[in-house]
Design an enzyme around this catalytic site. Structure first.
Site, PDB file in Angstrom:
ATOM      1  N   MET A   8       1.779  17.813  15.991  1.00 59.71           N
ATOM      2  CA  MET A   8       0.991  18.303  14.862  1.00 59.71           C
ATOM      3  C   MET A   8       1.958  18.896  13.852  1.00 59.71           C
ATOM      4  O   MET A   8       2.551  19.954  14.081  1.00 59.71           O
ATOM      5  CB  MET A   8      -0.038  19.341  15.314  1.00 59.71           C
ATOM      6  CG  MET A   8      -1.107  18.765  16.232  1.00 59.71           C
ATOM      7  SD  MET A   8      -2.302  20.029  16.768  1.00 59.71           S
ATOM      8  CE  MET A   8      -3.060  20.467  15.203  1.00 59.71           C
ATOM      9  N   GLN A  68       9.449  11.750  17.929  1.00 61.86           N
ATOM     10  CA  GLN A  68       8.597  10.818  17.192  1.00 61.86           C
ATOM     11  C   GLN A  68       9.238  10.493  15.842  1.00 61.86           C
ATOM     12  O   GLN A  68       9.754  11.380  15.160  1.00 61.86           O
ATOM     13  CB  GLN A  68       7.204  11.400  16.955  1.00 61.86           C
ATOM     14  CG  GLN A  68       6.254  10.408  16.284  1.00 61.86           C
ATOM     15  CD  GLN A  68       4.895  11.008  15.959  1.00 61.86           C
ATOM     16  OE1 GLN A  68       4.769  11.752  15.011  1.00 61.86           O
ATOM     17  NE2 GLN A  68       3.891  10.668  16.756  1.00 61.86           N
ATOM     18  N   CYS A  98      -0.500   9.370  11.037  1.00 62.27           N
ATOM     19  CA  CYS A  98      -0.538  10.551  10.175  1.00 62.27           C
ATOM     20  C   CYS A  98      -1.430  10.290   8.957  1.00 62.27           C
ATOM     21  O   CYS A  98      -1.212   9.337   8.208  1.00 62.27           O
ATOM     22  CB  CYS A  98       0.862  10.929   9.712  1.00 62.27           C
ATOM     23  SG  CYS A  98       0.892  12.365   8.614  1.00 62.27           S
ATOM     24  N   ARG A 224      -5.544  19.831  18.499  1.00 63.89           N
ATOM     25  CA  ARG A 224      -6.204  21.041  18.018  1.00 63.89           C
ATOM     26  C   ARG A 224      -6.928  21.785  19.149  1.00 63.89           C
ATOM     27  O   ARG A 224      -6.989  23.018  19.144  1.00 63.89           O
ATOM     28  CB  ARG A 224      -7.177  20.691  16.897  1.00 63.89           C
ATOM     29  CG  ARG A 224      -6.510  20.156  15.641  1.00 63.89           C
ATOM     30  CD  ARG A 224      -7.539  19.750  14.588  1.00 63.89           C
ATOM     31  NE  ARG A 224      -8.453  18.739  15.109  1.00 63.89           N
ATOM     32  CZ  ARG A 224      -9.710  18.596  14.732  1.00 63.89           C
ATOM     33  NH1 ARG A 224     -10.224  19.425  13.830  1.00 63.89           N
ATOM     34  NH2 ARG A 224     -10.478  17.656  15.242  1.00 63.89           N
TER      35      ARG A 224
END
Length: 318
Positions: A8, A68, A98, A224
């Site tokens: 994130m 990543q 993304c 999340r």
């Protein structure tokens, strides 16, 4: 079942990875993306986003961390993938999910879901560049504006040689609005033989079970949800009950310690305020806390507020 901690951007940095993997339940972390344009990046770029590379590419609690990459040029991504693996990353992950407008405008992330052939060429070129014993994985959404290419994209990534595919079960346009369309992962599953990992809208153990049932996936990636409930992974595994707010306060105190002492002042109290935005979904006390610390600028002042809510008992695994 494997449970992965999602990348994130601007949230799950190495400090948060350390924190959440100490709480426990995770098998693998994926870093925030390394942005690749048209150059071979220096090692310091990788170390900045993944300081775990200095320590065997694992968090202090021993959970592997995979680098990543995000970009659109197959050869440049391949060269940087080689660097990541040479520095110790256990394989590389490719970001095709993304949703950020700035990233998509520069032809990175989810916008590539409109270009199935580009996905194929990227994965193929990276796979050929990375040693065969190191995995090349990818993360996608169901599409950009619609789901019409979801299956084609998954087939292309599979045929290009990817070892695993994480599917966030929404399009870029759908963003983070519920629901997540887990049943679409089951459709994709009918057309690919590589391991699939389900991601999106998993906030509690019941969500996890529903996601597994609808997607046909055993493995999950949490994002999340893990910020809203720090021991979510362990509740999904049936190892713990939901963490009490007083225990969460302990975590926030510990994170403040990182901000004061652990990273030479680079991280500031606004990160705790940011975390409150996620925690309030599970804990109404987080909104009260945010209002109490909203105007505070010094970490020690925030810690003093937190100590009044803390259990002062260990909350980490093991």
């Amino acid at each position: 079942m494997r449970i992965l901690l999602a990348p994130m951007e601007g949230v799950v940095d190495h400090l948060m990875r350390d924190m959440l993997t100490r709480v426990g339940g995770f098998d693998l972390c994926v870093t925030e993306f390394v942005r690749v344009v048209e150059q071979k990046l220096p090692a310091k770029t990788f170390y900045k986003l993944c300081p775990e590379l200095h320590h065997g590419s694992v968090t202090p609690s021993g959970v592997p961390v995979r680098v990543q990459l995000l970009g659109q040029h197959p050869q440049w991504l391949a060269e940087n993938a080689q660097t990541a693996v040479e520095l110790g990353s256990p394989g590389v992950d490719l970001n095709f999910g993304c949703p950020a407008k700035t990233v998509n405008k520069s032809k990175g992330g989810a916008v590539l879901l409109k270009e199935t052939e580009t996905l194929y060429q990227i994965v193929k070129t990276v796979r050929e560049a990375v040693p065969a014993d190191q995995p090349v994985t990818a993360k996608i959404r169901l599409g950009f504006e619609d789901k019409s290419l979801a299956i084609d994209n998954a087939i292309a990534i599979t045929e290009a040689g990817a070892d695993q595919l994480v599917v966030h079960a929404r399009t870029k346009t759908e963003g983070y609005k519920p629901p997540a369309y887990w049943d679409w992962i089951a459709r994709i599953r009918q057309h690919t033989n590589i391991p699939l990992v389900a991601n999106g809208e998993i906030w509690n153990a019941d969500d996890a079970r529903k996601c597994q049932a609808q997607s046909g996936c055993v493995d999950l990636m949490l994002g999340r949800g893990a910020l809203a409930m720090p021991n979510l992974a362990r509740t999904i595994r049936g190892e713990q009950d939901i963490m009490d707010w007083s225990e969460v306060a302990d975590l926030l105190i510990h994170y403040s310690g990182y901000e004061i002492y652990g990273d030479k002042g680079r991280y500031y109290p606004n990160r705790i305020k940011q975390w409150c935005g996620y925690l309030k979904r599970q804990y109404p006390q987080a909104e009260v806390l945010f209002n109490d610390i909203r105007k505070l600028q010094k970490a020690d002042e925030i810690v003093e507020v937190l100590r009044r809510q803390s259990s002062q008992t260990p909350v980490f695994a093991g």
